[in-house]
Design a protein around this motif. Structure first.
Motif, PDB file in Angstrom:
ATOM      1  N   PRO A 258      29.076 -24.181  17.004  1.00 24.44           N
ATOM      2  CA  PRO A 258      30.572 -24.766  17.031  1.00 24.44           C
ATOM      3  C   PRO A 258      30.764 -25.937  16.304  1.00 24.44           C
TER       4      PRO A 258
ATOM      5  N   PRO B 241      33.438 -16.426   7.457  1.00 26.94           N
ATOM      6  CA  PRO B 241      34.719 -16.950   7.620  1.00 26.94           C
ATOM      7  C   PRO B 241      34.967 -18.501   7.679  1.00 26.94           C
ATOM      8  N   ASP B 242      36.237 -19.142   7.461  1.00 25.34           N
ATOM      9  CA  ASP B 242      36.339 -20.411   7.400  1.00 25.34           C
ATOM     10  C   ASP B 242      37.000 -20.625   8.738  1.00 25.34           C
ATOM     11  N   ASP B 243      36.328 -20.602  10.013  1.00 26.88           N
ATOM     12  CA  ASP B 243      36.946 -20.442  11.529  1.00 26.88           C
ATOM     13  C   ASP B 243      36.643 -21.665  12.251  1.00 26.88           C
ATOM     14  N   GLY B 244      36.037 -22.702  11.629  1.00 30.04           N
ATOM     15  CA  GLY B 244      35.698 -23.998  12.188  1.00 30.04           C
ATOM     16  C   GLY B 244      34.496 -24.020  12.668  1.00 30.04           C
ATOM     17  N   SER B 245      33.464 -22.878  12.642  1.00 28.59           N
ATOM     18  CA  SER B 245      32.176 -22.787  13.065  1.00 28.59           C
ATOM     19  C   SER B 245      31.219 -23.616  11.948  1.00 28.59           C
ATOM     20  N   ARG B 246      30.111 -23.923  12.469  1.00 31.37           N
ATOM     21  CA  ARG B 246      29.314 -24.488  11.364  1.00 31.37           C
ATOM     22  C   ARG B 246      28.136 -23.410  11.172  1.00 31.37           C
ATOM     23  N   TYR B 247      28.275 -22.931   9.626  1.00 30.02           N
ATOM     24  CA  TYR B 247      27.558 -22.015   9.391  1.00 30.02           C
ATOM     25  C   TYR B 247      26.418 -22.588   8.391  1.00 30.02           C
TER      26      TYR B 247
END
Length: 94
Positions: free
Chosen positions: A36, A19-25
């Motif tokens: 985060p 997901p594009d949820d603001g976390s850094r993957y």
């Protein structure tokens, strides 16, 4: 007897489905690292460091980037805060 945990391994292709949820993957040898998004204070320090480092880097030889990422097929995707890239290195997404 000790049994190791089965840790899933991911590829760059799998990373596109997160997901594009603001976390850094990020991926390191297929292991998923989730952190985060950097806070504003962190970004301010990164910005100052970029300006300082740029003063020491010969622009004819290398460039300083932030943000940026490093990808190595099939299972490495890292997003360091600052990248110093030689001009001889091919640059993908800028």
């Amino acid at each position: 007897m000790v049994m190791p945990l089965a840790t899933p391994r991911y590829t760059l292709q799998d990373l596109d489905s997160f997901p594009d949820d603001g976390s850094r993957y990020e991926l390191l040898d297929g292991l998923l690292l989730v952190t985060p998004a950097p806070a504003p204070g962190h970004q301010a320090v990164v910005s100052r460091l970029c300006r300082t480092i740029s003063g020491y880097v010969d622009a004819a030889v290398a460039e300083v980037y932030s943000p940026g990422s490093v990808e190595i097929e099939p299972n490495v995707h890292l997003e360091p805060d600052i990248l110093v890239v030689p001009r001889t290195e091919p640059i993908g997404k800028r």
